[in-house]
Design an enzyme around this catalytic site. Structure first.
Site, PDB file in Angstrom:
ATOM      1  N   HIS A  27       0.715  -1.296  -0.081  1.00 55.71           N
ATOM      2  CA  HIS A  27       0.009  -0.082  -0.172  1.00 55.71           C
ATOM      3  C   HIS A  27       0.976   1.277   0.056  1.00 55.71           C
ATOM      4  CE1 HIS A  27      -3.350  -2.441   1.655  1.00 55.71           C
ATOM      5  NE2 HIS A  27      -3.899  -1.973   0.444  1.00 55.71           N
ATOM      6  N   ARG A  80       2.291   3.440 -18.512  1.00 58.49           N
ATOM      7  CA  ARG A  80       2.625   2.130 -18.077  1.00 58.49           C
ATOM      8  C   ARG A  80       1.855   1.256 -17.571  1.00 58.49           C
ATOM      9  NH1 ARG A  80       6.765   6.017 -15.722  1.00 58.49           N
ATOM     10  NH2 ARG A  80       8.966   5.326 -16.304  1.00 58.49           N
ATOM     11  N   ARG A 111       1.742   1.802 -23.562  1.00 58.60           N
ATOM     12  CA  ARG A 111       2.780   0.811 -23.663  1.00 58.60           C
ATOM     13  C   ARG A 111       2.428  -0.487 -23.199  1.00 58.60           C
ATOM     14  NH1 ARG A 111       8.049   1.215 -20.112  1.00 58.60           N
ATOM     15  NH2 ARG A 111       6.878   0.733 -18.394  1.00 58.60           N
ATOM     16  N   GLU A 162      15.233   1.431 -26.137  1.00 59.24           N
ATOM     17  CA  GLU A 162      15.691   1.307 -24.848  1.00 59.24           C
ATOM     18  C   GLU A 162      17.021   0.553 -24.896  1.00 59.24           C
ATOM     19  OE1 GLU A 162      12.090   1.213 -21.743  1.00 59.24           O
ATOM     20  OE2 GLU A 162      11.855  -0.181 -22.959  1.00 59.24           O
ATOM     21  N   ASN A 218      15.649   6.052 -19.410  1.00 57.47           N
ATOM     22  CA  ASN A 218      16.228   5.254 -18.334  1.00 57.47           C
ATOM     23  C   ASN A 218      16.789   3.842 -18.667  1.00 57.47           C
ATOM     24  OD1 ASN A 218      14.591   7.239 -17.148  1.00 57.47           O
ATOM     25  ND2 ASN A 218      12.802   5.986 -16.889  1.00 57.47           N
ATOM     26  N   ASP A 219      16.129   3.097 -19.190  1.00 55.59           N
ATOM     27  CA  ASP A 219      16.770   1.835 -19.796  1.00 55.59           C
ATOM     28  C   ASP A 219      17.836   2.084 -20.737  1.00 55.59           C
ATOM     29  OD1 ASP A 219      15.645  -0.277 -18.265  1.00 55.59           O
ATOM     30  OD2 ASP A 219      13.935   0.171 -19.199  1.00 55.59           O
ATOM     31  N   ARG A 256      20.038   0.565 -13.090  1.00 60.15           N
ATOM     32  CA  ARG A 256      19.552   1.617 -12.783  1.00 60.15           C
ATOM     33  C   ARG A 256      19.115   1.822 -11.544  1.00 60.15           C
ATOM     34  NH1 ARG A 256      13.972   1.309 -16.484  1.00 60.15           N
ATOM     35  NH2 ARG A 256      12.907   2.553 -14.734  1.00 60.15           N
TER      36      ARG A 256
HETATM   37  C1  PEP Z   1      12.449   4.063 -19.600  1.00 55.51           C
HETATM   38  O1  PEP Z   1      13.163   3.160 -19.545  1.00 55.51           O
HETATM   39  O2  PEP Z   1      13.041   4.943 -20.034  1.00 55.51           O
HETATM   40  C2  PEP Z   1      10.965   4.022 -19.322  1.00 55.51           C
HETATM   41  C3  PEP Z   1      10.320   5.218 -19.821  1.00 55.51           C
HETATM   42  O3  PEP Z   1      10.587   2.834 -19.012  1.00 55.51           O
HETATM   43  P1  PEP Z   1      10.467   2.782 -17.566  1.00 55.51           P
HETATM   44  O4  PEP Z   1      11.177   3.417 -16.833  1.00 55.51           O
HETATM   45  O5  PEP Z   1       9.222   2.234 -17.301  1.00 55.51           O
HETATM   46  O6  PEP Z   1      11.360   1.318 -17.667  1.00 55.51           O
HETATM   47 MG    MG Z   2      12.176   1.030 -19.662  1.00 53.78          MG
END
Ligand code: PEP
Ligand code: MG
Length: 556
Positions: A190, A287, A323, A412, A435-436, A446
């Site tokens: 939660h 997401r 996505r 990614e 991010n990936d 990460r």
């Molecule tokens: C990313 O990888 O930048 C992305 C937007 O997807 P997530 O952060 O959900 O892996």
């Molecule tokens: Mg990602």
């Protein structure tokens, strides 16, 4: 704990914030097991339990009425538990048969229920906190003492606890708490769900959390799952500046009027509502896995249609990029990821799941097509974690077979970035998941705060890959979105546009600052900043090169 210590946990709600640590008020002590109530006093104890159950249900009902969304649903669930006739019947039976005190009887009954839930494991075990919360409320009512829970403060504070009861997290709405840190809890607890809904950065599973001194300044980083105790002034100032929300007028543009739509990243209907209220021009990343994080069974198509429509409804006539499930790695879904993997970030995650479970993807696409038909949003669908052109072509074919006409992929992996030109031959658009992309380009987890300097989108290797994708998008005449955290960095946004991004998608809180940064620069400056930054040898030099063209400190 030494000043400057960095504690590590699991970041479950993004954002960085600095404030003083305040602990949750301690739990009630266990009621004495030795006392035996004489037979003539037992009916009085029984009615105390019955009254306490009614009073607690009333308290929770009035708090639920004041709350919204998920917080309200959780308070309602606790209220039902407090009114559960079984709980009261079992506790009163213990009083009548064995002479337990009212408080002790409630304690023992709750312990039995809690043990049963814990034995079930997974999602059910996380619900044990609901039982403890109702138990404490009833015992506090019986003993006429104050309820333990979230302290009230006028100053912003970071709430530190072993774990948070659902009603505690629900009580955070509208208060001064700015971040959450817990020693226990998982991504579907939660704490995690409410923190995301309220936009509070949160880190759970932090060993040593309860050792953080009361009143110590802490910097909570929900993206990297770290807690910095007694950070230096510069870090505090940076986190404070980032926390101030600047409003957005709903039209992203450069100084010459060139449009750069600014979109929102959302995880469900309640986020979508906040994003629309923040004037996001649409959704650049929905997401979908966030709708089903705690599920042990795959959701039915009907359920999925409902969840997706909840988001589409918030953006009538606007673009919503959905996505498909990005299950695995840092976001495992119990119904999709059943294997233990040595390297889950490099494992069967995202689109790769469809190798084993094609029906999971096809059902999701069918549900999305039905949701798109039922609402007026412009739905586009993209797949996460693509590495080859074959994967992208297969995904696009499945989308079209399901009746979805705009199919794209996330970029990614370095492989996808390098093959962008070929990928544009089989998909309608791409969106860079920076991010990936940073994680895989720099080969740095990460979630690791120790490697945060490597997981930096200003790393020239990452910028050059983004530039490759931007150039391919321009040549193909197709859109290049960016939906990783980089898109919400006002210093980086003009550079990303210069590298070829045609839209940026971010947490709604970042929209105003990014809009303000773009509004004062022209396309030519963006291009020059991008060239300077991507030619640099280091991340620091890339920041400097961009700042030289764009002005300002260039701090990312
Ligand atoms: C990313 O990888 O930048 C992305 C937007 O997807 P997530 O952060 O959900 O892996
Ligand atoms: Mg990602």
């Amino acid at each position: 704990m030494v000043p400057g210590a960095v504690l590590q946990g699991r970041g479950v709600s993004p954002g960085r914030v600095a404030a003083r640590a305040v602990s949750l008020a301690p739990a009630l002590p266990e009621p004495d097991a030795e006392t035996v109530v004489p037979p003539e006093g037992r009916e009085a104890e029984v009615s105390t339990i019955e009254w306490a159950a009614v009073a607690v249900a009333d308290q929770l009902r009035s708090r639920a009425e004041r709350a919204r969304g998920e917080a309200r649903a959780i308070l309602d669930a606790s209220r039902l538990l407090a009114s559960d006739p079984e709980l009261v019947a079992e506790a009163t039976a213990l009083v009548r048969a064995q002479g337990r005190t009212a408080a002790r009887a409630v304690w023992e009954t709750s312990a039995a229920h809690e043990a049963a839930l814990t034995a079930l494991g997974g999602r059910m075990a996380e619900r044990a906190a609901d039982i403890r919360d109702v138990r404490d409320r009833m015992i506090a009512e019986i003993l006429r003492v104050d309820m333990p829970g979230v302290p009230e403060r006028d100053e912003p504070f970071v709430l530190v606890a072993t774990d948070l009861a659902p009603a505690d997290t629900a009580a955070l709405e509208g208060g001064s708490c700015v971040a959450l840190v817990t020693a226990d809890g998982g991504p579907t607890s939660h704490t995690a769900i409410i923190a995301r809904a309220l936009g509070l950065p949160a880190v759970v599973g932090v060993a040593g959390a309860t050792g953080i001194p009361e009143g110590a300044m802490v910097l909570v980083d929900g993206d990297h799952g770290s807690i910095h105790v007694d950070p230096d002034e510069a870090e505090i100032a940076e986190a404070r500046a980032a926390a101030v929300v600047v409003t957005f007028d709903g039209r992203g543009r450069l100084a010459d009027g060139t449009r750069v739509p600014l979109l929102a990243n959302v995880g469900g209907a309640s986020d979508a509502g906040s994003a629309a209220a923040a004037h996001a021009e649409g959704v650049g990343l929905f997401r979908t896995e966030f709708c089903f994080l705690d599920r042990t069974e795959a959701p039915s198509i009907e359920e999925q249609v409902e969840a997706y429509r909840g988001v589409l409804r918030a953006f009538p006539g606007r673009k919503v990029v959905v996505r498909t499930l990005d299950a695995g790695s840092d976001k495992p879904l119990p119904f999709a990821n059943d294997d233990d993997e040595d390297n889950p970030a490099l494992g069967v995650r995202g689109l790769r799941l469809s190798r084993r479970r094609p029906a999971l993807l096809d059902d999701q696409l069918r549900a999305l097509a039905r949701a798109a038909d039922a609402e007026s949003a412009d739905v586009e669908v993209m797949a996460p974690m693509v590495a080859t052109v074959d994967e992208a072509a297969d995904f696009a074919a499945r989308c079209r077979a399901a009746g979805l006409d705009r199919a794209g992929i996330m970029i990614e992996t370095p492989a996808a970035a390098l093959l962008a030109a070929e990928l544009f031959e089989v998909v309608d658009f791409v969106s860079l998941g920076t991010n990936d992309l940073a994680q895989y380009t720099l080969a740095a987890d990460r979630l690791s705060s120790a490697l945060a300097d490597l997981n930096d989108p200003w790393q020239p290797a990452v910028l050059r890959l983004i530039g490759t994708v931007g150039a391919a998008g321009r040549a193909a005449g197709k859109p290049v979105g960016i939906c990783g955290e980089a898109a919400g960095d006002p210093a980086l946004a003009p550079v990303l546009v210069g590298l070829g991004a045609t839209s940026l998608s971010m947490t709604p809180r970042a929209l105003g600052r990014v809009a303000a940064a773009l509004d004062v620069v022209g396309p030519d400056e963006c291009r020059r900043a991008a060239e300077g930054a991507s030619r640099a040898a280091t991340a620091a030099e890339a920041r400097q090169a961009a700042a030289l063209v764009l002005g300002g400190g260039g701090a990312g």
